[in-house]
Design an enzyme around this catalytic site. Structure first.
Site, mmCIF file in Angstrom:
data_model
loop_
_atom_site.group_PDB
_atom_site.id
_atom_site.type_symbol
_atom_site.label_atom_id
_atom_site.label_comp_id
_atom_site.label_asym_id
_atom_site.label_seq_id
_atom_site.Cartn_x
_atom_site.Cartn_y
_atom_site.Cartn_z
ATOM 1 N N GLU A 270 -25.464 17.512 -46.956
ATOM 2 C CA GLU A 270 -26.088 18.906 -47.134
ATOM 3 C C GLU A 270 -27.145 18.721 -48.086
ATOM 4 O O GLU A 270 -28.268 19.580 -47.795
ATOM 5 C CB GLU A 270 -24.928 19.769 -48.111
ATOM 6 C CG GLU A 270 -23.723 20.101 -47.229
ATOM 7 C CD GLU A 270 -23.782 20.546 -46.084
ATOM 8 O OE1 GLU A 270 -24.823 21.418 -45.954
ATOM 9 O OE2 GLU A 270 -23.148 20.233 -44.875
ATOM 10 N N TRP B 293 -29.860 18.430 -45.421
ATOM 11 C CA TRP B 293 -30.453 19.580 -44.888
ATOM 12 C C TRP B 293 -31.673 20.221 -45.897
ATOM 13 O O TRP B 293 -32.494 20.968 -45.512
ATOM 14 C CB TRP B 293 -29.470 20.674 -44.819
ATOM 15 C CG TRP B 293 -28.465 20.494 -43.501
ATOM 16 C CD1 TRP B 293 -27.543 19.635 -43.407
ATOM 17 C CD2 TRP B 293 -29.198 20.945 -42.270
ATOM 18 N NE1 TRP B 293 -27.101 19.766 -42.002
ATOM 19 C CE2 TRP B 293 -28.111 20.499 -41.267
ATOM 20 C CE3 TRP B 293 -30.031 21.453 -41.489
ATOM 21 C CZ2 TRP B 293 -28.164 20.555 -40.016
ATOM 22 C CZ3 TRP B 293 -30.323 21.667 -40.441
ATOM 23 C CH2 TRP B 293 -29.472 21.363 -39.596
ATOM 24 N N TRP C 52 -37.365 43.194 -31.956
ATOM 25 C CA TRP C 52 -36.629 43.786 -33.429
ATOM 26 C C TRP C 52 -36.532 45.285 -33.379
ATOM 27 O O TRP C 52 -37.538 46.185 -33.179
ATOM 28 C CB TRP C 52 -37.255 43.142 -34.462
ATOM 29 C CG TRP C 52 -37.313 41.779 -34.481
ATOM 30 C CD1 TRP C 52 -38.462 41.205 -34.507
ATOM 31 C CD2 TRP C 52 -36.477 40.773 -34.651
ATOM 32 N NE1 TRP C 52 -38.369 39.634 -34.626
ATOM 33 C CE2 TRP C 52 -37.005 39.628 -34.793
ATOM 34 C CE3 TRP C 52 -35.159 40.840 -34.616
ATOM 35 C CZ2 TRP C 52 -36.087 38.391 -34.579
ATOM 36 C CZ3 TRP C 52 -34.202 39.628 -34.885
ATOM 37 C CH2 TRP C 52 -34.815 38.234 -34.722
ATOM 38 N N ASN D 21 -22.234 29.642 -48.555
ATOM 39 C CA ASN D 21 -22.984 29.186 -47.279
ATOM 40 C C ASN D 21 -22.580 30.018 -46.283
ATOM 41 O O ASN D 21 -23.284 30.391 -45.379
ATOM 42 C CB ASN D 21 -23.355 27.586 -47.253
ATOM 43 C CG ASN D 21 -23.811 27.138 -46.254
ATOM 44 O OD1 ASN D 21 -25.115 27.605 -45.953
ATOM 45 N ND2 ASN D 21 -23.264 26.618 -45.184
ATOM 46 N N TRP E 28 -35.598 38.603 -38.909
ATOM 47 C CA TRP E 28 -34.916 37.815 -39.874
ATOM 48 C C TRP E 28 -35.845 37.676 -41.344
ATOM 49 O O TRP E 28 -35.168 37.660 -42.444
ATOM 50 C CB TRP E 28 -34.698 36.210 -39.303
ATOM 51 C CG TRP E 28 -36.031 35.478 -39.242
ATOM 52 C CD1 TRP E 28 -36.735 35.593 -37.667
ATOM 53 C CD2 TRP E 28 -37.096 35.124 -39.703
ATOM 54 N NE1 TRP E 28 -37.897 34.850 -37.737
ATOM 55 C CE2 TRP E 28 -38.147 34.610 -38.987
ATOM 56 C CE3 TRP E 28 -37.085 34.862 -41.221
ATOM 57 C CZ2 TRP E 28 -39.271 33.581 -39.543
ATOM 58 C CZ3 TRP E 28 -38.141 33.901 -41.673
ATOM 59 C CH2 TRP E 28 -39.258 33.755 -40.817
ATOM 60 N N TRP F 63 -32.884 31.008 -42.696
ATOM 61 C CA TRP F 63 -33.028 32.330 -41.693
ATOM 62 C C TRP F 63 -33.266 31.874 -40.465
ATOM 63 O O TRP F 63 -32.885 32.600 -39.450
ATOM 64 C CB TRP F 63 -33.939 33.274 -42.594
ATOM 65 C CG TRP F 63 -33.056 33.850 -43.561
ATOM 66 C CD1 TRP F 63 -33.047 33.842 -44.965
ATOM 67 C CD2 TRP F 63 -32.275 35.244 -43.263
ATOM 68 N NE1 TRP F 63 -32.305 34.853 -45.702
ATOM 69 C CE2 TRP F 63 -31.745 35.670 -44.633
ATOM 70 C CE3 TRP F 63 -31.915 36.071 -42.105
ATOM 71 C CZ2 TRP F 63 -30.793 36.691 -44.648
ATOM 72 C CZ3 TRP F 63 -30.998 36.942 -42.391
ATOM 73 C CH2 TRP F 63 -30.597 37.470 -43.672
HETATM 74 P P1 FAD Z 1 -23.154 22.477 -51.952
HETATM 75 O O1 FAD Z 1 -22.306 22.733 -50.306
HETATM 76 O O2 FAD Z 1 -22.487 21.911 -52.986
HETATM 77 O O3 FAD Z 1 -24.399 21.628 -51.179
HETATM 78 C C1 FAD Z 1 -25.101 20.827 -52.142
HETATM 79 C C2 FAD Z 1 -26.639 21.263 -52.127
HETATM 80 O O4 FAD Z 1 -27.014 20.955 -50.860
HETATM 81 C C3 FAD Z 1 -26.767 22.488 -52.453
HETATM 82 O O5 FAD Z 1 -27.014 22.735 -53.547
HETATM 83 C C4 FAD Z 1 -28.340 22.635 -51.757
HETATM 84 O O6 FAD Z 1 -29.344 22.129 -52.245
HETATM 85 C C5 FAD Z 1 -28.013 21.786 -50.521
HETATM 86 N N1 FAD Z 1 -27.722 22.483 -49.258
HETATM 87 C C6 FAD Z 1 -26.334 22.822 -48.943
HETATM 88 N N2 FAD Z 1 -26.319 23.470 -47.599
HETATM 89 C C7 FAD Z 1 -27.605 23.517 -47.533
HETATM 90 C C8 FAD Z 1 -28.399 24.182 -46.266
HETATM 91 N N3 FAD Z 1 -27.489 24.665 -45.426
HETATM 92 N N4 FAD Z 1 -29.655 24.077 -46.011
HETATM 93 C C9 FAD Z 1 -30.119 23.633 -46.992
HETATM 94 N N5 FAD Z 1 -29.820 22.802 -48.207
HETATM 95 C C10 FAD Z 1 -28.564 23.020 -48.390
HETATM 96 N N6 FAD Z 1 -30.114 27.421 -50.103
HETATM 97 C C11 FAD Z 1 -31.039 27.283 -51.187
HETATM 98 O O7 FAD Z 1 -30.949 26.472 -51.967
HETATM 99 N N7 FAD Z 1 -31.507 28.112 -51.248
HETATM 100 C C12 FAD Z 1 -31.739 29.362 -50.634
HETATM 101 O O8 FAD Z 1 -32.682 30.129 -50.808
HETATM 102 C C13 FAD Z 1 -30.938 29.348 -49.403
HETATM 103 N N8 FAD Z 1 -31.024 30.467 -48.548
HETATM 104 C C14 FAD Z 1 -30.146 30.430 -47.530
HETATM 105 C C15 FAD Z 1 -30.284 31.373 -46.483
HETATM 106 C C16 FAD Z 1 -29.402 31.657 -45.309
HETATM 107 C C17 FAD Z 1 -29.448 32.632 -44.482
HETATM 108 C C18 FAD Z 1 -28.467 30.750 -45.331
HETATM 109 C C19 FAD Z 1 -27.598 30.386 -44.198
HETATM 110 C C20 FAD Z 1 -28.373 29.452 -46.164
HETATM 111 C C21 FAD Z 1 -29.119 29.494 -47.108
HETATM 112 N N9 FAD Z 1 -29.374 28.263 -48.201
HETATM 113 C C22 FAD Z 1 -30.092 28.270 -49.393
HETATM 114 C C23 FAD Z 1 -28.366 27.148 -47.969
HETATM 115 C C24 FAD Z 1 -27.102 27.174 -48.757
HETATM 116 O O9 FAD Z 1 -26.414 28.225 -48.450
HETATM 117 C C25 FAD Z 1 -27.076 26.885 -50.107
HETATM 118 O O10 FAD Z 1 -28.073 25.791 -50.616
HETATM 119 C C26 FAD Z 1 -25.534 26.543 -50.515
HETATM 120 O O11 FAD Z 1 -24.870 27.648 -50.505
HETATM 121 C C27 FAD Z 1 -25.628 26.505 -52.226
HETATM 122 O O12 FAD Z 1 -24.508 26.235 -52.841
HETATM 123 P P2 FAD Z 1 -23.903 24.931 -53.371
HETATM 124 O O13 FAD Z 1 -24.970 24.506 -54.337
HETATM 125 O O14 FAD Z 1 -22.556 25.209 -53.657
HETATM 126 O O15 FAD Z 1 -23.691 23.978 -51.898
#
Ligand code: FAD
Length: 494
Positions: free
Chosen positions: A293, A296, A324, A359, A377, A400
């Protein structure tokens, strides 16, 4: 609100100094640029500039402003505990830093890299200006495992697909070791005027909408470390199987700390390895999933660096002619969590109340806006930018576009989340929905994701009057799906 910095300067500052420009790296430990500044042997002037004026800056959203206030408060306290001071200035970064460099007799400036097109353009200009004046500019990677320019495909281009990108990162082995916090010798900021953080009005007052944020979050480096430790102890084991469940709340919630650089991915990486070695090597698969993650996050930054228009332009240009709809009214209903689909509404209300959304629910809510409502979006990206405490230019835009189908390595447009099935699968007892949509709290589990279909007597017993206490679905799922696929036909063969 610039100060007359030169006049305010202590005129007898004759010794050479260095400037350290804090940006999204609001921490002392594992901050390579900060350590380099203190290692250079000159007294260091630490400054944070709130720049909302330069071309190319994107003003912070409301929730990020709230977080920034807390993060700077924590940083000020950590610095002052060691006799250092954080100078706060507001205005165009270039002018402020040039003035400060003169006032403090600086010989060098240090900062951590950032990756937005606007930010990089500002940094390039400042670098040129400083170098023309004979000052040294030293910038470092502090917020990514690897610099985006250091990773290339076999043919020499940027990666567009996650799996080979992450394989290339993993093939490089362990990241560099964590760098300890420098010993913060000699403050040179004591005679220089600083803004008062409160005067920046980052925290909302009238109305004060931040109570939910205060209840959920503690910004700052120490809090980030606490969160990492708690996550590793309580939730790493089982992460892979449980991370998609919003009702369980088992993900790390490190995202705002990462967005503001209160913790680095290198620290997280080594924290995970140390945890596996010391306590729980059975969680190796969970650790791999968790680190992917972070992968990503790296991939999103890689994309933003190589495709700077990612936050505003479709990565896949076929989407430039996507039909759109203008949906001001439906957009507002989505923003307020009044779509009539409980899992979507719960997510949007969690976002509004707490500045964060799980997420899985981000994916469902984003898909609903784009595919059920056919709203561009970019409208969703802007709303998230304003309301997320972890709003991040790379992750937000890349995610997005991933949901829209217009992004790199994106979910295909024709894969349309069914918000009912998603709710039933990932929030099976409806705990998450009940928490954020309390008007549905008394519905039996069986009906919590489909209140419109519940028998009348159950609705009555649960205190629900459809359309009055909770909205009917703003669009029928099957109709929406058909409409979305028809819209996609327009661009499909281009
Ligand atoms: P955990 O599951 O604990 O993951 C650890 C870390 O990995 C996160 O803190 C984050 O830095 C990174 N991570 C996890 N999932 C993703 C992902 N899909 N893409 C990129 N990095 C990821 N994340 C943001 O940090 N900022 C945003 O503005 C943001 N906008 C989003 C918008 C949409 C539409 C979607 C679908 C996802 C978005 N995310 C964003 C990705 C993700 O949802 C969040 O990083 C995650 O929910 C953060 O929670 P966590 O720290 O508990 O994640």
């Amino acid at each position: 609100m610039r100060q007359g910095i030169v006049e305010d300067a202590v005129q007898d500052t004759v010794q050479d100094t260095s400037l350290f420009w804090f940006r999204n790296d609001l921490r002392l430990t594992d901050n390579p640029a900060l350590s380099a500044a203190f290692a250079a042997g000159r007294p260091v002037l630490c400054v944070y500039v709130l720049d909302e004026e330069s071309d190319g800056t994107r003003p912070l959203g409301g929730a990020s402003r709230w977080w920034l206030h807390g993060s700077l408060t924590a940083l000020q306290a950590a610095l002052s505990a060691q006799g250092q001071r954080l100078l706060l200035r507001r205005g165009p970064a270039k002018e402020i830093l040039l003035d400060l460099a003169q006032a403090a007799n600086a010989r060098a400036i240090f900062w951590t890299h950032r990756y937005t097109a606007g930010g990089r353009a500002i940094d390039d200009t400042i670098r040129r200006e400083f170098e023309q004046r004979g000052l040294s500019v030293q910038s470092y990677n502090g917020n990514l495992l690897h610099e985006p320019c250091g990773l290339q495909t076999a043919s020499g281009g940027p990666y567009r697909v996650f799996t080979p990108f992450w394989r290339a990162v993993r093939d490089r082995g362990m990241p560099r070791p964590v760098i300890p916090a420098p010993s913060l010798s000699e403050s040179v900021a004591l005679g220089l005027a600083s803004d008062q953080l409160d005067d920046w009005r980052l925290v909302p007052r009238k109305p004060d909408w931040a109570a939910g944020l205060r209840a959920c979050w503690e910004p700052g480096e120490a809090a980030a470390q606490k969160r990492l430790t708690g996550f590793l102890r309580d939730h790493l084991s089982g992460y892979a199987a449980r991370r998609d469940r919003p009702d369980l709340d088992v993900t790390s919630r490190l995202s705002p700390h990462l967005a503001f650089g209160e913790i680095s991915p290198v620290q997280i990486w080594h924290g995970v390895q140390a945890h596996l070695a010391a306590c729980d090597d059975r969680a190796a698969d969970d650790a791999d999933k968790f680190l992917s993650e972070l992968g990503w996050r790296e991939f999103s930054h890689h994309l933003l660096f190589h495709f700077p228009s990612l936050p505003t332009g479709n990565f896949d240009p076929r989407f430039d002619i996507f039909p759109w709809r203008d949906g001001d009214d439906t957009l507002r209903k989505w923003q307020r969590g009044l779509t009539g689909y409980p899992i979507v509404d719960a997510g949007m209300r969690q976002l509004w109340q707490t500045g964060w959304m799980h997420n899985r629910v981000r994916m469902i809510a984003a898909s609903f806006l784009i595919k059920h409502l056919l709203i561009d979006w970019r409208a969703g990206e802007r709303w998230f930018w304003d309301t997320l405490v972890d709003a991040d230019p790379a992750n937000n835009a890349a995610s997005w576009q991933w949901v829209a189908g217009s992004g790199a390595d994106a979910a295909p447009y024709f894969r349309i989340f069914n918000p009912i099935l998603q709710g039933q699968k990932f929030d099976p007892q409806g705990h998450y929905v009940r928490q954020f949509v309390p008007e549905l709290a008394d519905l039996p589990d069986k009906h919590v994701h489909t209140p419109w279909a519940a028998p009348e007597h159950i609705l009555r017993d649960s205190g629900i009057s459809p359309g009055r206490t909770y909205p009917a679905p703003i669009i029928d799922h099957k109709e929406a799906r058909k409409r979305a696929l028809a819209a996609f036909e327009v661009i499909k063969h281009r």
